[in-house]
Structures are given as structure tokens and as C-alpha cells.
Design a protein around this motif. Structure first.
Motif, PDB file in Angstrom:
ATOM      1  N   GLY A 176       0.803  -1.220   0.000  1.00 56.52           N
ATOM      2  CA  GLY A 176       0.000   0.000   0.000  1.00 56.52           C
ATOM      3  C   GLY A 176       0.836   1.271   0.000  1.00 56.52           C
ATOM      4  N   ILE A 177       1.898   1.298  -0.801  1.00 57.99           N
ATOM      5  CA  ILE A 177       2.801   2.458  -0.799  1.00 57.99           C
ATOM      6  C   ILE A 177       2.096   3.702  -1.328  1.00 57.99           C
ATOM      7  CG2 ILE A 177       5.060   3.309  -1.552  1.00 57.99           C
ATOM      8  CD1 ILE A 177       5.939   0.411  -1.909  1.00 57.99           C
ATOM      9  N   GLU A 178       1.115   3.529  -2.192  1.00 57.62           N
ATOM     10  CA  GLU A 178       0.374   4.692  -2.677  1.00 57.62           C
ATOM     11  C   GLU A 178      -0.308   5.421  -1.524  1.00 57.62           C
ATOM     12  OE1 GLU A 178      -2.310   1.169  -2.646  1.00 57.62           O
ATOM     13  OE2 GLU A 178      -0.288   1.557  -3.414  1.00 57.62           O
ATOM     14  N   THR A 179      -0.711   4.676  -0.491  1.00 54.82           N
ATOM     15  CA  THR A 179      -1.294   5.299   0.696  1.00 54.82           C
ATOM     16  C   THR A 179      -0.267   6.156   1.418  1.00 54.82           C
ATOM     17  OG1 THR A 179      -2.855   3.461   0.971  1.00 54.82           O
ATOM     18  CG2 THR A 179      -2.423   4.814   2.912  1.00 54.82           C
ATOM     19  N   ILE A 180       0.973   5.691   1.471  1.00 58.89           N
ATOM     20  CA  ILE A 180       2.051   6.451   2.111  1.00 58.89           C
ATOM     21  C   ILE A 180       2.280   7.763   1.378  1.00 58.89           C
ATOM     22  CG2 ILE A 180       4.523   6.441   2.658  1.00 58.89           C
ATOM     23  CD1 ILE A 180       4.306   3.385   2.971  1.00 58.89           C
ATOM     24  N   ILE A 181       2.318   7.724   0.051  1.00 57.72           N
ATOM     25  CA  ILE A 181       2.557   8.937  -0.730  1.00 57.72           C
ATOM     26  C   ILE A 181       1.396   9.919  -0.567  1.00 57.72           C
ATOM     27  CG2 ILE A 181       2.891   9.826  -3.063  1.00 57.72           C
ATOM     28  CD1 ILE A 181       4.304   7.174  -3.735  1.00 57.72           C
ATOM     29  N   GLN A 182       0.183   9.401  -0.544  1.00 60.51           N
ATOM     30  CA  GLN A 182      -0.975  10.272  -0.343  1.00 60.51           C
ATOM     31  C   GLN A 182      -0.926  10.937   1.029  1.00 60.51           C
ATOM     32  OE1 GLN A 182      -3.958   7.242  -1.072  1.00 60.51           O
ATOM     33  NE2 GLN A 182      -4.528   8.143  -3.035  1.00 60.51           N
ATOM     34  N   ALA A 183      -0.491  10.184   2.038  1.00 53.51           N
ATOM     35  CA  ALA A 183      -0.373  10.754   3.382  1.00 53.51           C
ATOM     36  C   ALA A 183       0.706  11.829   3.420  1.00 53.51           C
ATOM     37  CB  ALA A 183      -0.060   9.655   4.394  1.00 53.51           C
ATOM     38  N   ALA A 184       1.830  11.564   2.744  1.00 51.09           N
ATOM     39  CA  ALA A 184       2.908  12.548   2.707  1.00 51.09           C
ATOM     40  C   ALA A 184       2.440  13.849   2.070  1.00 51.09           C
ATOM     41  CB  ALA A 184       4.102  11.978   1.943  1.00 51.09           C
ATOM     42  N   ALA A 185       1.580  13.741   1.063  1.00 52.23           N
ATOM     43  CA  ALA A 185       1.063  14.939   0.400  1.00 52.23           C
ATOM     44  C   ALA A 185       0.242  15.804   1.350  1.00 52.23           C
ATOM     45  CB  ALA A 185       0.216  14.537  -0.814  1.00 52.23           C
ATOM     46  N   LEU A 186      -0.364  15.190   2.354  1.00 54.49           N
ATOM     47  CA  LEU A 186      -1.148  15.931   3.343  1.00 54.49           C
ATOM     48  C   LEU A 186      -0.274  16.505   4.455  1.00 54.49           C
ATOM     49  CD1 LEU A 186      -4.230  13.539   3.768  1.00 54.49           C
ATOM     50  CD2 LEU A 186      -4.033  15.576   2.317  1.00 54.49           C
ATOM     51  N   CYS A 187       1.019  16.150   4.446  1.00 55.43           N
ATOM     52  CA  CYS A 187       1.912  16.554   5.538  1.00 55.43           C
ATOM     53  C   CYS A 187       3.070  17.418   5.050  1.00 55.43           C
ATOM     54  CB  CYS A 187       2.464  15.308   6.241  1.00 55.43           C
ATOM     55  SG  CYS A 187       1.214  14.292   7.051  1.00 55.43           S
ATOM     56  N   ALA A 219      -2.839  11.769   9.848  1.00 56.03           N
ATOM     57  CA  ALA A 219      -3.266  12.271  11.163  1.00 56.03           C
ATOM     58  C   ALA A 219      -2.400  11.694  12.278  1.00 56.03           C
ATOM     59  CB  ALA A 219      -4.739  11.930  11.397  1.00 56.03           C
ATOM     60  N   THR A 220      -2.033  10.423  12.162  1.00 54.76           N
ATOM     61  CA  THR A 220      -1.176   9.805  13.180  1.00 54.76           C
ATOM     62  C   THR A 220       0.196  10.468  13.198  1.00 54.76           C
ATOM     63  OG1 THR A 220      -2.325   7.689  12.959  1.00 54.76           O
ATOM     64  CG2 THR A 220      -0.144   7.639  13.957  1.00 54.76           C
ATOM     65  N   VAL A 221       0.775  10.680  12.026  1.00 52.86           N
ATOM     66  CA  VAL A 221       2.075  11.347  11.958  1.00 52.86           C
ATOM     67  C   VAL A 221       1.973  12.756  12.537  1.00 52.86           C
ATOM     68  CG1 VAL A 221       3.794  12.319  10.385  1.00 52.86           C
ATOM     69  CG2 VAL A 221       2.930   9.987  10.018  1.00 52.86           C
ATOM     70  N   ARG A 222       0.931  13.472  12.178  1.00 56.04           N
ATOM     71  CA  ARG A 222       0.758  14.836  12.681  1.00 56.04           C
ATOM     72  C   ARG A 222       0.631  14.841  14.204  1.00 56.04           C
ATOM     73  NH1 ARG A 222      -0.207  19.352   9.934  1.00 56.04           N
ATOM     74  NH2 ARG A 222      -0.496  18.173   7.996  1.00 56.04           N
ATOM     75  N   ARG A 223      -0.112  13.898  14.744  1.00 54.62           N
ATOM     76  CA  ARG A 223      -0.284  13.818  16.201  1.00 54.62           C
ATOM     77  C   ARG A 223       1.036  13.499  16.900  1.00 54.62           C
ATOM     78  NH1 ARG A 223      -3.780  10.278  16.074  1.00 54.62           N
ATOM     79  NH2 ARG A 223      -2.649   8.426  16.765  1.00 54.62           N
ATOM     80  N   TRP A 224       1.784  12.533  16.358  1.00 56.20           N
ATOM     81  CA  TRP A 224       3.052  12.154  16.964  1.00 56.20           C
ATOM     82  C   TRP A 224       4.055  13.307  16.905  1.00 56.20           C
ATOM     83  CZ3 TRP A 224       4.593   6.428  15.486  1.00 56.20           C
ATOM     84  CH2 TRP A 224       3.681   5.549  16.097  1.00 56.20           C
ATOM     85  N   LEU A 225       4.027  14.079  15.840  1.00 60.10           N
ATOM     86  CA  LEU A 225       5.009  15.142  15.693  1.00 60.10           C
ATOM     87  C   LEU A 225       4.669  16.394  16.513  1.00 60.10           C
ATOM     88  CD1 LEU A 225       6.220  13.317  13.582  1.00 60.10           C
ATOM     89  CD2 LEU A 225       6.484  15.285  12.073  1.00 60.10           C
ATOM     90  N   GLN A 226       3.493  16.394  17.126  1.00 57.18           N
ATOM     91  CA  GLN A 226       3.198  17.473  18.065  1.00 57.18           C
ATOM     92  C   GLN A 226       4.102  17.386  19.295  1.00 57.18           C
ATOM     93  OE1 GLN A 226      -0.994  17.125  18.903  1.00 57.18           O
ATOM     94  NE2 GLN A 226      -1.618  18.130  16.989  1.00 57.18           N
ATOM     95  N   ASN A 227       4.553  16.157  19.602  1.00 59.44           N
ATOM     96  CA  ASN A 227       5.475  15.941  20.730  1.00 59.44           C
ATOM     97  C   ASN A 227       6.620  15.041  20.262  1.00 59.44           C
ATOM     98  OD1 ASN A 227       3.890  17.172  23.089  1.00 59.44           O
ATOM     99  ND2 ASN A 227       2.394  15.762  22.213  1.00 59.44           N
ATOM    100  N   PRO A 228       7.486  15.549  19.389  1.00 61.88           N
ATOM    101  CA  PRO A 228       8.533  14.696  18.804  1.00 61.88           C
ATOM    102  C   PRO A 228       9.517  14.141  19.825  1.00 61.88           C
ATOM    103  CG  PRO A 228       8.918  17.016  18.296  1.00 61.88           C
ATOM    104  CD  PRO A 228       7.540  16.932  18.879  1.00 61.88           C
ATOM    105  N   GLU A 269       1.255   1.600  21.853  1.00 63.01           N
ATOM    106  CA  GLU A 269       2.590   1.953  21.379  1.00 63.01           C
ATOM    107  C   GLU A 269       2.662   2.015  19.853  1.00 63.01           C
ATOM    108  OE1 GLU A 269       3.023   0.079  25.402  1.00 63.01           O
ATOM    109  OE2 GLU A 269       1.889  -0.329  23.571  1.00 63.01           O
ATOM    110  N   ILE A 270       1.797   1.253  19.196  1.00 61.41           N
ATOM    111  CA  ILE A 270       1.789   1.175  17.731  1.00 61.41           C
ATOM    112  C   ILE A 270       0.823   2.206  17.172  1.00 61.41           C
ATOM    113  CG2 ILE A 270       1.444  -0.336  15.731  1.00 61.41           C
ATOM    114  CD1 ILE A 270       3.723  -1.200  17.549  1.00 61.41           C
ATOM    115  N   GLY A 271       1.185   2.811  16.044  1.00 63.27           N
ATOM    116  CA  GLY A 271       0.264   3.706  15.355  1.00 63.27           C
ATOM    117  C   GLY A 271      -0.606   2.898  14.415  1.00 63.27           C
ATOM    118  N   TRP A 272      -1.849   2.668  14.781  1.00 60.30           N
ATOM    119  CA  TRP A 272      -2.754   1.837  13.986  1.00 60.30           C
ATOM    120  C   TRP A 272      -3.603   2.708  13.075  1.00 60.30           C
ATOM    121  CZ3 TRP A 272      -1.414  -3.009  14.397  1.00 60.30           C
ATOM    122  CH2 TRP A 272      -0.935  -3.524  15.616  1.00 60.30           C
ATOM    123  N   VAL A 273      -3.679   2.348  11.796  1.00 58.35           N
ATOM    124  CA  VAL A 273      -4.575   3.019  10.854  1.00 58.35           C
ATOM    125  C   VAL A 273      -5.294   1.939  10.047  1.00 58.35           C
ATOM    126  CG1 VAL A 273      -3.096   5.056  10.707  1.00 58.35           C
ATOM    127  CG2 VAL A 273      -2.844   3.243   9.021  1.00 58.35           C
TER     128      VAL A 273
END
Length: 350
Positions: free
Chosen positions: A183-194, A303-312, A289-293
Motif C-alpha cells: 500500500g505504498i500509494e497510501t504512504i505517498i498520499q499521506a505525505a502529500a497531506l503533511c 493524522a497519526t504522523v501529525r499527532r506524533w510530531l506534536q510531541n517529537p 505503542e503502535i500507530g494503527w490506521v
């Protein structure tokens, strides 16, 4: 000392096979190999060379074509035959690659052939309970003949690594062979939102889908591709990342597996984001501990990446807790215990 004869043309360098050999060795077994020059001519080759009788025959992952000759000798020697198919050849051809339509005579013929091969085994291993259930429900393997041995990680390579020195730009890494289930296309789509975040998304590897993925990522300054590197160098590259990614595909196979990269990422103590699936039930399923999507959910991944990076600054501690999860459920010690108990069901002790 008991002897296991690993039978067939399996890849001895494949992670699952290397881990199995190590587990047998640690349990005090002598490991021998019989590798025919051709799986189709395996019986003829074995009749010519006459391998020495072992206490157990093990057919490694992906080697369905070697089960026939292995079962001949298992019956002749009256020793258990254990098969570790890892995936279903029927599921791969019909449900994943769509080579034959579901319900067609060709698909049914393939299913019946695999079912007949697995029926010859005294014990069938699976890497997840989902895979074991598939073998039972779709291929007719008796439940009492199945056992679940998770993949784990090669701990001499994948062990807790120092946290990256670069704290300014977060490195989010995916590595793999670019399969549909990833599902790498999902990763690229997520990166576009970040694109507004101080994070770079790195996709390492190669495969048939590469050209399409490059096209999809065109114009995204926060996405880069890196060529595949030797396996022994992979842990060091992983250690430079702050977040590691599992899989996000919505295929049937993606729902049944825990990929190598999840075990390896946990083993080096890095935070992991991956898709939810029943494959994690009974182990780390639902662990905070795991980021589940959800499968294919690029918005959830972003959204998970954005949340985690609020407290890097908390990422390092999350990585330590992830390693603790690994030690609880997937460590070599844990796998060794599972293998020993499973073999006790079929191996006679003096």
C-alpha cells in the motif's frame, strides 16, 4: 541429538528460514539439508543420493513443490513431516494476483492441489493465526495439525539502536519490494497531506510498481526514493529513521500477515505505524505503542504522523516501549519456546 532434515529448494538466506535454522540449533537439534537439483525431480534425486534418516523432515516456506518428495521419505522413514508454507499458493495466485477467477475450475484445481499437499503433513506452521485459519477454512487442514510461529527478527542484526542525532527533520521510512499489499500509494498520499511538517518521507526499495509510484510522488518535495541496499546494511539505515512504516494495503493477504518490517522495526526500538488487522490478535493488537490506521487510509496515516510530531521528543520513549512489546511477544526466546512446544506434539522422545 535429534536431527531435522530441511527438505527442498528453499532460500537459505530468507529471513524466515534463517530464523528457523537458528531456533532448531538453539533447541539442540542438528540441522541438515537436502536440496534437489529440481523440485519436480526431487524424488528421483533423493532415491539416487539416499539422504540419511532424520528425526524430522521440515519443508521451508514457499516450497509447496517439494512436499511430495518429502512426504514419500517421511512415510518410508516413519518420521514426522512438518511444513512451513508461509503463504498459500492458491491465495497468492487467485486472491492476490487474480491469475484465475475465483470459483473457476482452474482456481479450484489449484486449491485442491494445495489442500492435498498440506494433508500429507503431520504439522503445518503458519506465521499468524489468520493464516492458520485460512489453511483450515479454505484448504481443509485439520485445526489440531496447525501451529502459529510468528516471524520475529534476526536479533544479531536487529537490536535496539541509538536514537538518530538529527532531531530537526523527522525521517519517516518505508522499505520493501513494492508489492500491492504494501500500500505504498497510501504512504505517498499521506505525505502529500503533511507537506507543512518538518518531516521527510523516504521510500527505500524496488519492484514492479516503482515507476507508477515515482509518478505519483512527482512534485512532492518531502518524498524521496532510495535504491535497495544489502540486507546486512538495512538495520543501520533503519536506525537513522525516527518513525518506521509497516504496510497499508487492502488486499486479503495484507490482512493476514505481520510483515517482516514490523518485527524488525520493533526490534531496533523504533515507533511503528501500520494497518490494523486480525493478524495481530492475541499479541500486540490494539497496543497503544503502535500507530494503527485502517487499510488504505491515507488520512488516518497523515493524522497519526501529525499527532506524533506534536510531541517529537516522545518518539524515542515510544520506540523503547515498542521494543518491550517485541520482547514480550516476538523475541527469539519466545519463538524458541513456541517451536519446542509445537514439535513435542509430533516428535517421539527417547
Amino acid at each position: 541429538m535429534k536431527t531435522v532434515l530441511i527438505w527442498g529448494r528453499g532460500d537459505p538466506g530468507y529471513s524466515r528460514n534463517r530464523i528457523v535454522v537458528r531456533l532448531f540449533t538453539e533447541l539442540g537439534w542438528q540441522v541438515r539439508f537436502f536440496r534437489p537439483f529440481s523440485s519436480q525431480l526431487g524424488l528421483l534425486h533423493s532415491l539416487w543420493t539416499r539422504p540419511e534418516r532424520p528425526d524430522l523432515i521440515w519443508v521451508p516456506c514457499f516450497r509447496h513443490d517439494d512436499i511430495g518428495s518429502a512426504s514419500f521419505w517421511a512415510r518410508k522413514w516413519q518420521v514426522p513431516l512438518v511444513v512451513d508454507p508461509f503463504i498459500s499458493s492458491f491465495a497468492k495466485a487467485v486472491l492476490e494476483r487474480k491469475k484465475y477467477p475465483t470459483g473457476s475450475s482452474a482456481a479450484e484445481k489449484l486449491r485442491q492441489r494445495e489442500a492435498a499437499l498440506l494433508e500429507r503433513a503431520d504439522l503445518v506452521f503458519a506465521d499468524t493465526r489468520c493464516h492458520a485459519d485460512f489453511f483450515v477454512q479454505q484448504l481443509g487442514v485439520r485445526p489440531e495439525k496447525t501451529s502459529v510461529l510468528p516471524v520475529g527478527a534476526e536479533e544479531e542484526l536487529f537490536y535496539p539502536m541509538e536514537w538518530p542525532e538529527d532531531q530537526e527533520s523527522i525521517d519517516i521510512l518505508f522499505y520493501g519490494s513494492f508489492l500491492r499489499l504494501h500500500g505504498i500509494e497510501t504512504i505517498i498520499q499521506a505525505a502529500a497531506l503533511c507537506r507543512d511538517l518538518p518531516a521527510r518521507w523516504t521510500i527505500l526499495g524496488d519492484g514492479d510498481l516503482r515507476s507508477g509510484l515515482l509518478q505519483q510522488a512527482a512534485g512532492l518535495a518531502n518524498v524521496s526514493f532510495e535504491p535497495w541496499i544489502p540486507y546486512a546494511e538495512l538495520p543501520k539505515r533503519m536506525a537513522r529513521a525516527h518513525i518506521l512504516l509497516g504496510i497499508f494495503g487492502d488486499t486479503p493477504q495484507a490482512a493476514r500477515v505481520i510483515p517482516n518490517k514490523v518485527f524488525q522495526s520493533m526490534a531496533i526500538s523504533r515507533p511503528v505505524i501500520t494497518r490494523t488487522s486480525a493478524a495481530y490478535d492475541g499479541t500486540i493488537g490494539g497496543a497503544e505503542e503502535i500507530g494503527w490506521v485502517e487499510a488504505g487510509d491515507h488520512q488516518g496515516l497523515a493524522a497519526t504522523v501529525r499527532r506524533w510530531l506534536q510531541n517529537p521528543h516522545q518518539l524515542c520513549e515510544r520506540g523503547h516501549r515498542t521494543r518491550q512489546l517485541y520482547e514480550t511477544y516476538f523475541s527469539q526466546e519466545r519463538l524458541r519456546s513456541i517451536l519446542a512446544r509445537s514439535l513435542d506434539r509430533v516428535v517421539l522422545h527417547d
